[in-house]
Scaffold this motif. Structure first.
Motif, PDB file in Angstrom:
ATOM      1  N   ASP A  19       0.682  -1.166   0.139  1.00 35.31           N
ATOM      2  CA  ASP A  19      -0.034  -0.268  -0.040  1.00 35.31           C
ATOM      3  C   ASP A  19       0.864   1.237   0.040  1.00 35.31           C
ATOM      4  O   ASP A  19       1.850   1.364   0.619  1.00 35.31           O
ATOM      5  CB  ASP A  19      -1.203  -0.210   1.537  1.00 35.31           C
ATOM      6  N   LYS A  23       0.660   2.043  -6.917  1.00 39.31           N
ATOM      7  CA  LYS A  23       1.173   1.387  -8.634  1.00 39.31           C
ATOM      8  C   LYS A  23      -0.155   1.560  -8.530  1.00 39.31           C
ATOM      9  O   LYS A  23      -0.641   1.290 -10.432  1.00 39.31           O
ATOM     10  CB  LYS A  23       0.846  -0.268  -8.195  1.00 39.31           C
ATOM     11  N   GLU A  46      -7.881  -5.493  -8.449  1.00 42.28           N
ATOM     12  CA  GLU A  46      -8.672  -6.405  -7.700  1.00 42.28           C
ATOM     13  C   GLU A  46      -8.686  -5.987  -5.596  1.00 42.28           C
ATOM     14  O   GLU A  46      -7.700  -5.246  -5.558  1.00 42.28           O
ATOM     15  CB  GLU A  46      -7.965  -8.159  -7.845  1.00 42.28           C
ATOM     16  N   ARG A  55     -15.285  -5.325  -2.654  1.00 42.74           N
ATOM     17  CA  ARG A  55     -14.659  -4.248  -2.547  1.00 42.74           C
ATOM     18  C   ARG A  55     -15.129  -3.856  -1.475  1.00 42.74           C
ATOM     19  O   ARG A  55     -14.589  -3.959   0.140  1.00 42.74           O
ATOM     20  CB  ARG A  55     -14.401  -2.811  -3.456  1.00 42.74           C
ATOM     21  N   PHE A  72     -10.409 -12.567  -0.971  1.00 43.34           N
ATOM     22  CA  PHE A  72     -10.475 -12.321  -2.428  1.00 43.34           C
ATOM     23  C   PHE A  72      -9.949 -13.459  -3.062  1.00 43.34           C
ATOM     24  O   PHE A  72     -10.207 -13.365  -4.462  1.00 43.34           O
ATOM     25  CB  PHE A  72      -9.246 -12.183  -1.838  1.00 43.34           C
ATOM     26  N   ARG A  76     -11.550 -12.910  -7.251  1.00 47.71           N
ATOM     27  CA  ARG A  76     -10.751 -13.122  -8.152  1.00 47.71           C
ATOM     28  C   ARG A  76     -11.601 -13.910  -9.502  1.00 47.71           C
ATOM     29  O   ARG A  76     -11.447 -13.985 -10.339  1.00 47.71           O
ATOM     30  CB  ARG A  76      -9.588 -13.253  -7.686  1.00 47.71           C
ATOM     31  N   ARG A  97      -3.379  -4.928  -8.939  1.00 48.26           N
ATOM     32  CA  ARG A  97      -3.439  -6.163  -8.051  1.00 48.26           C
ATOM     33  C   ARG A  97      -3.630  -7.390  -9.255  1.00 48.26           C
ATOM     34  O   ARG A  97      -5.152  -7.332 -10.113  1.00 48.26           O
ATOM     35  CB  ARG A  97      -4.076  -5.591  -7.181  1.00 48.26           C
ATOM     36  N   SER A 101      -0.802  -9.890  -5.319  1.00 49.18           N
ATOM     37  CA  SER A 101      -1.270  -9.661  -4.286  1.00 49.18           C
ATOM     38  C   SER A 101      -1.320 -10.905  -3.274  1.00 49.18           C
ATOM     39  O   SER A 101      -1.364 -11.000  -1.867  1.00 49.18           O
ATOM     40  CB  SER A 101      -1.882  -9.114  -4.309  1.00 49.18           C
ATOM     41  N   THR A 102      -2.273 -12.049  -3.192  1.00 46.04           N
ATOM     42  CA  THR A 102      -2.523 -13.084  -2.648  1.00 46.04           C
ATOM     43  C   THR A 102      -1.539 -13.727  -2.059  1.00 46.04           C
ATOM     44  O   THR A 102      -1.359 -14.074  -0.541  1.00 46.04           O
ATOM     45  CB  THR A 102      -3.502 -13.357  -3.209  1.00 46.04           C
ATOM     46  N   TYR A 105       0.936 -11.099   0.272  1.00 46.52           N
ATOM     47  CA  TYR A 105      -0.250 -10.826   1.293  1.00 46.52           C
ATOM     48  C   TYR A 105      -0.758 -11.530   2.474  1.00 46.52           C
ATOM     49  O   TYR A 105      -0.542 -11.749   3.859  1.00 46.52           O
ATOM     50  CB  TYR A 105      -0.777  -9.549   1.271  1.00 46.52           C
ATOM     51  N   GLN A 106      -1.191 -12.400   1.689  1.00 51.87           N
ATOM     52  CA  GLN A 106      -1.779 -13.734   2.593  1.00 51.87           C
ATOM     53  C   GLN A 106      -0.533 -14.680   2.506  1.00 51.87           C
ATOM     54  O   GLN A 106      -1.103 -15.547   3.965  1.00 51.87           O
ATOM     55  CB  GLN A 106      -3.127 -14.483   1.732  1.00 51.87           C
ATOM     56  N   ILE A 153      -6.777  -4.091   6.276  1.00 51.28           N
ATOM     57  CA  ILE A 153      -5.656  -4.898   5.607  1.00 51.28           C
ATOM     58  C   ILE A 153      -4.253  -3.494   5.929  1.00 51.28           C
ATOM     59  O   ILE A 153      -4.140  -3.661   7.040  1.00 51.28           O
ATOM     60  CB  ILE A 153      -5.701  -4.999   4.216  1.00 51.28           C
ATOM     61  N   GLU A 154      -4.257  -2.348   5.452  1.00 48.98           N
ATOM     62  CA  GLU A 154      -3.979  -1.436   5.788  1.00 48.98           C
ATOM     63  C   GLU A 154      -3.332  -1.131   7.634  1.00 48.98           C
ATOM     64  O   GLU A 154      -2.405  -0.555   7.242  1.00 48.98           O
ATOM     65  CB  GLU A 154      -4.378  -0.260   5.062  1.00 48.98           C
TER      66      GLU A 154
END
Ligand code: TYD
Length: 201
Positions: A19, A23, A46, A55, A72, A76, A97, A101-102, A105-106, A153-154
């Motif tokens: 973040d 991008k 995404e 979202r 997520f 997708r 994204r 990203s998954t 992040y995940q 998330i942030e």
């Protein structure tokens, strides 16, 4: 305008990064740049590219790690149907994204197994994955300065984002056609680099 044929193997182009990495700005500029070159281009993002409700659901509510992951993936799965149609029509696709990203992040962030996540992603998309990835790297200080109204998330910890950032660095070292760009440079300078890479392909 005359429609140019897409470069043969780079049709689905994803923009990635933590973040505040810039991008979205770069993805939008690249989209306009391709349009001006005469390509038919489809822009998506995404989460939320196919359905904004997803979202909103993902980013404005608290979830546990697994439900977040599946949301997520659900997002997708929907979006990939649209991307596939657009690609079949002969468009280039620029996406803010993607499955990476998954993974970042995940996978690296939350600790889910990377191979398992890769499989889940391909299951969600029916095998579709980006052909080319531009990823923007910034440090934690720059991220803190840039992210003003954090979503769920942030709001995750600094350690989480260190892992995500290192995850992207690792992906750039191991994945094909995954380019890591210094996101602390000036916007124009970064865009020149994106164009240079694109033109060199
Ligand atoms: P993004 O749209 O980049 O946020 P912003 O509106 O602030 O630019 O992405 C939303 C958040 O979702 C971001 O923190 C990254 C996260 N995310 C995941 O954790 N996994 C995913 O698979 C995706 C697509 C996003």
């Amino acid at each position: 305008m005359h429609q140019r044929s897409p470069k043969s193997s780079f049709k689905y182009i994803a923009f990635e990064g933590i973040d505040g990495s810039g991008k979205t700005t770069q993805a939008k500029r690249f989209y306009s740049y391709l349009q001006n070159l005469g390509y038919n281009v489809f822009y998506t993002k995404e989460p939320g590219g196919a359905d904004e409700r997803l979202r909103e659901l993902i980013l404005n509510h608290r979830w546990n790690k697994k439900s977040e992951l599946f949301l997520f993936l659900a997002d997708r799965a929907l979006n990939s149907d649209i991307i596939r149609i657009r690609l079949d029509e002969g468009n280039l696709v620029v996406s803010d994204r993607s499955m990476f990203s998954t993974l970042a992040y995940q996978g690296f962030g939350e600790g889910f197994d990377l191979d398992f996540l890769f499989e889940l992603n391909l299951f969600a998309t029916g095998g579709l994955k980006p052909d080319l990835i531009f990823c923007f790297d910034i440090d934690m200080e720059t991220m803190k300065e840039r992210v003003k109204n954090p979503d769920v998330i942030e709001l995750k910890s600094k350690e989480f984002f260190e892992r995500v950032r290192n995850g992207y660095i690792h992906l750039a070292e191991t994945e094909r056609d995954f380019f890591l760009i210094d996101g602390r440079k000036a916007e124009d300078e970064i865009f020149e680099e994106v164009k240079r890479i694109w033109e060199s392909l």
